[in-house]
Design an enzyme around this catalytic site. Structure first.
Site, short mmCIF file in Angstrom:
data_model
loop_
_atom_site.label_atom_id
_atom_site.label_comp_id
_atom_site.label_asym_id
_atom_site.label_seq_id
_atom_site.Cartn_x
_atom_site.Cartn_y
_atom_site.Cartn_z
N ALA A 66 16.98 -0.61 -27.57
CA ALA A 66 17.30 -1.71 -28.50
C ALA A 66 17.40 -3.04 -27.76
O ALA A 66 18.26 -3.21 -26.89
CB ALA A 66 18.62 -1.40 -29.21
N SER B 218 11.02 -3.75 -17.29
CA SER B 218 9.67 -4.28 -17.47
C SER B 218 9.11 -4.76 -16.14
O SER B 218 9.86 -5.24 -15.28
CB SER B 218 9.73 -5.45 -18.46
OG SER B 218 8.56 -6.20 -18.40
N TYR C 287 13.76 -13.78 -21.88
CA TYR C 287 13.54 -12.34 -22.10
C TYR C 287 13.46 -11.61 -20.74
O TYR C 287 14.14 -10.62 -20.51
CB TYR C 287 12.25 -12.10 -22.89
CG TYR C 287 11.74 -10.70 -22.76
CD1 TYR C 287 12.34 -9.65 -23.44
CD2 TYR C 287 10.68 -10.40 -21.88
CE1 TYR C 287 11.90 -8.35 -23.27
CE2 TYR C 287 10.23 -9.10 -21.73
CZ TYR C 287 10.85 -8.08 -22.41
OH TYR C 287 10.42 -6.79 -22.23
N LYS D 64 16.01 -8.66 -18.62
CA LYS D 64 15.65 -7.38 -17.97
C LYS D 64 16.17 -7.36 -16.54
O LYS D 64 16.68 -6.35 -16.06
CB LYS D 64 14.13 -7.18 -18.01
CG LYS D 64 13.59 -6.95 -19.42
CD LYS D 64 14.17 -5.69 -20.05
CE LYS D 64 13.81 -5.51 -21.50
NZ LYS D 64 14.57 -4.45 -22.17
N PHE E 175 -7.28 -15.96 -23.62
CA PHE E 175 -6.57 -17.08 -22.97
C PHE E 175 -7.03 -17.26 -21.52
O PHE E 175 -6.42 -16.73 -20.60
CB PHE E 175 -5.06 -16.85 -23.02
CG PHE E 175 -4.50 -16.76 -24.42
CD1 PHE E 175 -4.93 -17.63 -25.43
CD2 PHE E 175 -3.52 -15.83 -24.73
CE1 PHE E 175 -4.39 -17.55 -26.72
CE2 PHE E 175 -2.97 -15.75 -26.01
CZ PHE E 175 -3.41 -16.61 -27.01
N ARG F 47 -4.21 -6.62 -16.33
CA ARG F 47 -2.93 -5.95 -16.61
C ARG F 47 -3.15 -4.44 -16.49
O ARG F 47 -4.27 -3.95 -16.53
CB ARG F 47 -2.45 -6.24 -18.05
CG ARG F 47 -2.13 -7.69 -18.35
CD ARG F 47 -0.84 -8.15 -17.69
NE ARG F 47 -0.51 -9.51 -18.06
CZ ARG F 47 -0.99 -10.61 -17.45
NH1 ARG F 47 -1.82 -10.49 -16.43
NH2 ARG F 47 -0.62 -11.80 -17.86
N1 UFG Z 1 -4.17 -12.29 -24.32
C1 UFG Z 1 -5.23 -12.96 -24.85
N2 UFG Z 1 -5.20 -13.26 -26.17
C2 UFG Z 1 -4.18 -12.90 -26.99
C3 UFG Z 1 -3.09 -12.19 -26.44
C4 UFG Z 1 -3.11 -11.90 -25.09
O1 UFG Z 1 -6.18 -13.32 -24.16
O2 UFG Z 1 -4.22 -13.21 -28.19
C5 UFG Z 1 -4.19 -11.95 -22.90
C6 UFG Z 1 -3.04 -12.58 -22.13
O3 UFG Z 1 -3.38 -13.87 -21.69
C7 UFG Z 1 -2.89 -11.57 -20.99
C8 UFG Z 1 -3.29 -10.23 -21.60
O4 UFG Z 1 -4.03 -10.56 -22.78
O5 UFG Z 1 -3.79 -11.87 -19.99
C9 UFG Z 1 -2.10 -9.39 -22.01
O6 UFG Z 1 -1.23 -10.16 -22.81
P1 UFG Z 1 -0.04 -9.52 -23.64
O7 UFG Z 1 0.64 -10.63 -24.37
O8 UFG Z 1 -0.52 -8.36 -24.42
O9 UFG Z 1 0.91 -8.94 -22.51
P2 UFG Z 1 1.67 -9.68 -21.32
O10 UFG Z 1 1.18 -9.05 -20.07
O11 UFG Z 1 1.59 -11.14 -21.41
O12 UFG Z 1 3.17 -9.32 -21.67
C10 UFG Z 1 3.62 -7.98 -21.59
C11 UFG Z 1 4.74 -7.76 -22.60
C12 UFG Z 1 5.95 -8.56 -22.26
C13 UFG Z 1 6.34 -8.36 -20.82
C14 UFG Z 1 5.17 -8.61 -19.93
C15 UFG Z 1 5.47 -8.24 -18.52
O13 UFG Z 1 4.32 -8.10 -23.89
O14 UFG Z 1 7.02 -8.12 -23.07
O15 UFG Z 1 4.07 -7.78 -20.31
O16 UFG Z 1 4.54 -8.80 -17.67
F1 UFG Z 1 7.32 -9.22 -20.47
#
Ligand code: UFG
Length: 339
Positions: free
Chosen positions: A82, A125, A150, A154, A219, A232
């Site tokens: 949660a 995370s 956020y 963590k 992005f 990732r």
């Molecule tokens: N991305 C896009 N377009 C989008 C959404 C994401 O190109 O519409 C890209 C982002 O730039 C990134 C990748 O896809 O390169 C992954 O993005 P996410 O938002 O899916 O995931 P993040 O790695 O940014 O974030 C995730 C979790 C968070 C956590 C983080 C830890 O969502 O809660 O990993 O690094 F904090």
């Protein structure tokens, strides 16, 4: 054996409840339904055949936590999901995040310490590593200054647990540092249910393909990676759920090396945004409408896990592939949109 899962109707929580029930645990769920739906309970029970006990409860209310544990003294372990989890929202509403994620953790820990069997699994995370200096990322890599409130919750959460473990030798905790959880249960009975416009890549992809969004923005394509998009470590949510069960069993069987342990939960493989899109197109047969846009503020270039500790010490490894995750994410999207 009775296990409490807080946030058990959420994305990772619900998949973990299924895996716990599959292993014979008696599960009690607490959820405040702030970011989840009560129908998830039906999804869980249609997979496992058992409806878990559910209490709608706000963990920020200390007295409710105390009275919950008075009723459930026989709990042998807590898996604490949660928390609020939207990075962008946390920047705009930091106090909400500190209150939701830290007060609730403190109240939970105070109650768990009083249990005869005090075992605790914490949702952490890979965000705690920030942009790590080298890849893959080991658990001993330095924790970097948090990019968002956020992420900070963590880091502080891990510190609160570390300090608690120092003074409570009978309290045992494991923090699991998740990389990027994606996918859905293969039954399409449960999956991710983002509220509003998805912030994460995979739900944005599936909603675009389902016609809810016009186009996916990628992005940035000028990052120092092979195809210019960010890397990732995408981990199937079912594999991630199983890691929680294994971590809990490790504590119950007293196999832990110390009363506080940390494990990375990822595949060990980095995938670029373009590779994720290609995987989606391969498994769905759909050509995705996407375009390159500016970089998103706060995005790191690359993050993928060193999984040797979780493989060797925890005895867990991911089984499912990126294609499995994209296939199940797409099936889930089609199910909820009735496509
Ligand atoms: N991305 C896009 N377009 C989008 C959404 C994401 O190109 O519409 C890209 C982002 O730039 C990134 C990748 O896809 O390169 C992954 O993005 P996410 O938002 O899916 O995931 P993040 O790695 O940014 O974030 C995730 C979790 C968070 C956590 C983080 C830890 O969502 O809660 O990993 O690094 F904090």
């Amino acid at each position: 054996m009775k296990v409490l899962v807080t946030g058990g109707l959420g994305f990772i929580g619900s998949h973990t409840v299924v895996e716990l029930q599959n292993e014979g645990f008696d599960v009690v769920i607490i959820d405040d339904l702030s970011n989840s739906s009560i129908e998830v309970l039906d999804g869980i029970s249609s997979i496992t055949g058992f409806k878990p006990v559910f209490e709608k409860l706000d963990l920020k209310e200390k007295s409710s936590v105390v009275s919950f544990f008075e009723k459930h003294k026989d709990i042998v372990g807590v898996i604490h999901f949660a928390a609020s989890k939207a990075v962008g929202e946390s920047v705009k509403e930091p106090l909400k995040y500190y209150e939701n994620n830290l007060n609730t953790l403190i109240y939970m820990l105070k109650s768990v310490l009083d249990l005869e069997c005090s075992n605790f699994i914490f949702s952490s995370s890979c965000t705690v590593y920030g942009q790590a200096d080298s890849m893959p990322i080991l658990e001993k890599a330095p924790v970097k200054a948090a990019e968002s409130p956020y992420g900070n919750t963590k880091q502080i959460g891990e510190e609160i647990i570390t300090d608690t473990c120092k003074v409570a030798p009978n309290f045992n905790a494991i923090a699991l540092r998740y990389f990027n959880p994606i996918g859905a249960h293969h039954s399409s009975e449960i999956g991710e249910l983002p509220i509003g416009v998805p912030q994460n890549l995979v739900p944005y992809i599936t909603q675009t393909a389902a016609g809810l969004r016009a186009q996916l923005s990628v992005f940035g394509n000028d990052y120092p990676t092979e195809d210019g998009t960010c890397i990732r470590d995408y981990i199937h949510v079912v594999d991630l759920a199983k890691a929680h069960v294994i971590a809990l069993q490790r504590l119950l069987e007293k196999k832990n090396d110390s009363n506080y342990e940390v494990f990375n939960i990822g595949t060990g493989k980095g995938s670029s945004v373009l590779e994720v899109i290609e995987s989606f197109e391969r498994v769905s047969g759909i050509k995705l409408n996407y375009a390159y846009t500016a970089r998103r503020e706060g995005d790191i270039v690359s993050a993928y896990a060193d999984i040797s500790k979780s493989n060797k010490v925890l005895g867990w490894e991911s089984q499912l592939t990126l294609d499995d995750a994209m296939r199940t994410a797409w099936c889930w999207e089609k199910t909820i949109r009735k496509l």
